[in-house]
Write a protein that holds these residues in place. Structure first.
Motif, PDB file in Angstrom:
ATOM      1  N   THR A  72      21.485  36.969  27.577  1.00  0.00           N
ATOM      2  CA  THR A  72      20.943  35.819  26.939  1.00  0.00           C
ATOM      3  C   THR A  72      21.394  34.520  27.034  1.00  0.00           C
ATOM      4  OG1 THR A  72      20.631  37.480  25.037  1.00  0.00           O
ATOM      5  CG2 THR A  72      20.603  35.047  24.240  1.00  0.00           C
ATOM      6  N   VAL A  73      22.691  34.363  27.236  1.00  0.00           N
ATOM      7  CA  VAL A  73      23.276  33.078  27.797  1.00  0.00           C
ATOM      8  C   VAL A  73      22.507  32.643  29.117  1.00  0.00           C
ATOM      9  CG1 VAL A  73      25.308  31.864  28.343  1.00  0.00           C
ATOM     10  CG2 VAL A  73      25.338  33.449  26.498  1.00  0.00           C
ATOM     11  N   GLN A  74      22.347  33.554  30.036  1.00  0.00           N
ATOM     12  CA  GLN A  74      22.039  33.078  31.357  1.00  0.00           C
ATOM     13  C   GLN A  74      20.519  32.612  31.132  1.00  0.00           C
ATOM     14  OE1 GLN A  74      24.997  35.800  34.002  1.00  0.00           O
ATOM     15  NE2 GLN A  74      22.969  36.596  33.579  1.00  0.00           N
ATOM     16  N   LYS A  75      19.765  33.380  30.403  1.00  0.00           N
ATOM     17  CA  LYS A  75      18.404  32.988  30.150  1.00  0.00           C
ATOM     18  C   LYS A  75      18.275  31.543  29.653  1.00  0.00           C
ATOM     19  CE  LYS A  75      16.160  37.665  30.020  1.00  0.00           C
ATOM     20  NZ  LYS A  75      15.786  38.538  29.023  1.00  0.00           N
ATOM     21  N   GLN A  76      19.266  31.100  28.471  1.00  0.00           N
ATOM     22  CA  GLN A  76      19.067  30.066  27.914  1.00  0.00           C
ATOM     23  C   GLN A  76      19.719  28.600  28.674  1.00  0.00           C
ATOM     24  OE1 GLN A  76      20.865  30.206  24.133  1.00  0.00           O
ATOM     25  NE2 GLN A  76      20.755  27.822  23.657  1.00  0.00           N
ATOM     26  N   TYR A  77      20.879  29.093  29.400  1.00  0.00           N
ATOM     27  CA  TYR A  77      21.432  27.947  29.987  1.00  0.00           C
ATOM     28  C   TYR A  77      21.427  27.724  31.555  1.00  0.00           C
ATOM     29  CZ  TYR A  77      23.452  27.178  25.261  1.00  0.00           C
ATOM     30  OH  TYR A  77      23.686  26.923  23.963  1.00  0.00           O
ATOM     31  N   GLY A  78      20.977  29.186  32.179  1.00  0.00           N
ATOM     32  CA  GLY A  78      21.210  29.372  33.479  1.00  0.00           C
ATOM     33  C   GLY A  78      22.310  29.627  34.312  1.00  0.00           C
ATOM     34  N   ALA A  79      23.689  29.778  33.434  1.00  0.00           N
ATOM     35  CA  ALA A  79      24.839  30.155  33.835  1.00  0.00           C
ATOM     36  C   ALA A  79      25.670  30.407  32.913  1.00  0.00           C
ATOM     37  CB  ALA A  79      25.452  29.218  34.970  1.00  0.00           C
TER      38      ALA A  79
ATOM     39  N   LEU B 268      30.967  25.174  29.930  1.00  0.00           N
ATOM     40  CA  LEU B 268      31.373  26.760  29.409  1.00  0.00           C
ATOM     41  C   LEU B 268      30.289  27.165  28.362  1.00  0.00           C
ATOM     42  CD1 LEU B 268      33.693  28.820  29.991  1.00  0.00           C
ATOM     43  CD2 LEU B 268      34.843  27.660  28.046  1.00  0.00           C
ATOM     44  N   ASN B 269      29.308  28.061  28.821  1.00  0.00           N
ATOM     45  CA  ASN B 269      28.028  27.919  28.034  1.00  0.00           C
ATOM     46  C   ASN B 269      28.265  29.309  27.228  1.00  0.00           C
ATOM     47  OD1 ASN B 269      26.590  25.607  29.001  1.00  0.00           O
ATOM     48  ND2 ASN B 269      26.078  26.996  30.884  1.00  0.00           N
ATOM     49  N   ALA B 270      29.269  30.169  27.426  1.00  0.00           N
ATOM     50  CA  ALA B 270      29.398  31.582  27.180  1.00  0.00           C
ATOM     51  C   ALA B 270      30.166  31.390  26.014  1.00  0.00           C
ATOM     52  CB  ALA B 270      29.438  32.771  27.945  1.00  0.00           C
ATOM     53  N   ARG B 271      30.388  32.149  24.821  1.00  0.00           N
ATOM     54  CA  ARG B 271      31.310  32.344  23.894  1.00  0.00           C
ATOM     55  C   ARG B 271      31.446  33.845  23.582  1.00  0.00           C
ATOM     56  NH1 ARG B 271      31.343  27.897  25.074  1.00  0.00           N
ATOM     57  NH2 ARG B 271      31.340  26.041  24.172  1.00  0.00           N
ATOM     58  N   LYS B 272      32.709  34.125  22.920  1.00  0.00           N
ATOM     59  CA  LYS B 272      33.064  35.322  22.549  1.00  0.00           C
ATOM     60  C   LYS B 272      32.108  35.820  21.449  1.00  0.00           C
ATOM     61  CE  LYS B 272      36.581  37.972  19.982  1.00  0.00           C
ATOM     62  NZ  LYS B 272      37.950  37.966  19.278  1.00  0.00           N
ATOM     63  N   GLY B 273      31.456  37.307  22.236  1.00  0.00           N
ATOM     64  CA  GLY B 273      30.302  37.847  21.426  1.00  0.00           C
ATOM     65  C   GLY B 273      29.324  37.911  21.842  1.00  0.00           C
TER      66      GLY B 273
END
Length: 534
Positions: A150-157, A140-145
């Motif tokens: 940005t999240v997809q570029k950093q973690y891929g998903a 679970l890479n994304a967090r509230k806010g």
């Protein structure tokens, strides 16, 4: 008259002297081995096994009671008592008007809600990220806010789902990878936990090991060992069938799941902020989710109206009648397993200490004459049963049911507890016990009787024989030579017929056997080494 009597006595005395003289001049009969009439057996090599005997019966391996999982009216009964059934086969069907009404109304409500959402959301942006298929949330890479891009570029998903409930380990291949058995069961240690795994494939680069558990954290170190305990390597855990969850653009307003949560297809994972989407749409989406869950639960409840057999076997009992109402939790049927039979063999307390799991056994069932069934010991039950001052212990085994085997048939069995191959063997009857030692008597030869026959030619011994001072000549001969023929032996395994000779005899030697049809050996009695009768 007196003169006649004297003459008669003188004549009789003279005749006796003549007979005695002739007897002293005629040599006695020489005793031969053939005359002794002894039975003998050769010491020979062979295989010996020691068995423990028991009696018992066949039992049903598994009995499963079947319970109603919902309340309903019996619409159909498809099977009768005594019918053969397969695992999962339908036995009876219940109906519930309440559930059917709920299914119809919920389906209608969901259809209407989808139409409302389709109209409301025309030209509007996506407000939620949903699971496209069922699985378990692993990363679970994304967090509230967070911004999605940005999240997809950093973690891929935004998140990663495990879709098949399994994880794998990829190990560098050892030099002898080609000799590994594939597939094979292995042990996988993850922290303090040990999972059963399967070596699925091996090549010159990688060994792939699969475990049936996807609750561990991806990247956690796993150590793989063979069933014998030899370490095969270690590597991080990998999601076996991952599904990447991504979106187009937007900001995460809320995260609706936690890591390791199980989700269904179309479950909401993230809620997005979108000023163009009204609060009314959000409420409609939440209402739609509630309707979908209600519909899924109703379908599950309706599926539970089907009463199915949990195992393959014979239907021993079924109680529902068409038209009757059955309450949730009521026992409605009993199924007994018939493809495998349990054997309960009672073994005497004096023998049970030699019985262990894995030993081979041969069974004979009274009602199936002429048949022998091979199996192995599964376990020995530690609680004994006492009857008539005798304690026995139950040994459990299993058989593939065949030949019309039925529960509670009586049987007898022999468990092999010890074996020796190519051993020196003699009949058990040849053994004689003196204290703690075992002896056998070697078969005599005529040469062994030479001394005895010479001794019996002496006048004094001949006079004793004539006077009746000795037993039968053959018995006396055997008693005379027995001490020199007694051989102490070390005995190994003893079966009902044969004894293993560890030392004291050589192959081909012959030993004397007692005969119940001849009094010679019995008259001689047990002879101690040294010559005295016991």
């Amino acid at each position: 008259m007196k003169t006649w009597l004297k003459v008669l006595l003188i004549v009789l005395g003279a005749a006796a002297l003549v007979v005695l003289g002739i007897s002293l001049l005629v040599p006695p009969r020489a005793v031969t081995v053939d005359a002794l009439g002894l039975d003998a057996a050769a010491v020979q090599r062979g295989n010996i096994q020691v068995t423990v005997h028991g009696t018992g019966m066949l039992e049903v391996d598994e009995v499963r009671d079947v319970y109603a999982q919902a309340t309903g009216r019996v619409a159909e009964v498809y099977k009768e008592e005594g019918d053969t059934v397969q695992a999962g086969e339908l036995l009876a069907l219940l109906q519930s008007e309440t559930l059917e009404d709920t299914l119809r109304s919920t389906s209608d409500d969901l259809y209407v809600k989808d139409l409302e959402l389709a109209t409301t959301r025309q030209g509007r942006a996506v407000t939620a990220i949903r699971a496209t298929m069922a699985g378990r949330v692993k990363l679970l890479n994304a967090r509230k806010g967070d911004d999605m891009n940005t999240v997809q570029k950093q973690y891929g998903a935004l998140a990663v789902l495990s879709t098949d409930g399994r994880m794998r380990v990829e190990l560098p291949a050892p030099a002898d990878w080609a000799s590994l058995e594939v597939p094979q069961t292995v042990k996988v240690s993850i922290g303090s936990q040990v999972e059963s795994g399967t070596l699925l494939s091996a090549d010159d680069k990688l060994l792939t090991v699969l475990i049936q558990n996807d609750t561990y954290t991806p990247g956690e170190r796993a150590i793989v060992r063979s069933e014998a305990g030899a370490e095969m390597g270690n590597a991080p855990l990998i999601i076996n069938k991952p599904l990447l969850i991504n979106g187009v653009s937007g900001k995460i307003r809320s995260v609706n799941v936690d890591e390791n949560d199980k989700v269904r297809a179309q479950d909401r994972l993230f809620t997005l902020e979108d000023d163009a989407v009204s609060l009314d749409v959000e409420k409609q989406l939440l209402a739609r989710d509630a309707l979908q869950r209600k519909l899924d639960d109703t379908r599950k409840d309706i599926a539970e109206l089907e009463i199915r057999s949990p195992i393959t076997g014979v239907l021993a009992a079924i109680s529902p009648k068409v038209g009757a109402t059955v309450q949730d939790g009521t026992q409605v049927a009993t199924v007994i397993q018939t493809d495998r039979a349990k054997v309960r063999l009672a073994v005497d307390e004096l023998d049970v200490a030699a019985v262990y799991p894995g030993q081979n056994a041969t069974l004979k069932i009274d009602a199936i004459p002429g048949k022998r069934y091979e199996t192995t010991v599964d376990r020995v039950l530690p609680v004994g049963e006492r009857a008539n001052d005798i304690t026995s212990y139950n040994v459990l085994m299993y058989l593939d049911a065949r030949d019309n085997m039925l529960p509670y048939m009586s049987l007898a069995g022999d468990i092999v507890v010890a074996t020796a191959d190519n051993a020196l063997l003699v009949p058990v009857a040849a053994l004689q016990t003196v204290g703690d030692d075992k002896y056998v008597m070697l078969m005599p030869t005529d040469a062994d009787l030479v001394g005895y026959n010479a001794n019996m030619r002496r006048p004094a011994n001949r006079m004793m024989t004539m006077a009746g001072a000795s037993q039968n000549d053959d018995v006396a001969a055997l008693q005379a030579i027995a001490p020199q023929l007694m051989r102490r032996v070390e005995v190994g395994l003893i079966s009902s017929e044969y004894a293993q000779i560890v030392s004291g005899l050589n192959e081909g030697e012959r030993v004397v056997l007692p005969r119940s049809t001849s009094n010679l050996f019995t008259m001689m009695g047990g002879m101690r080494p040294g010559g005295a009768l016991q």
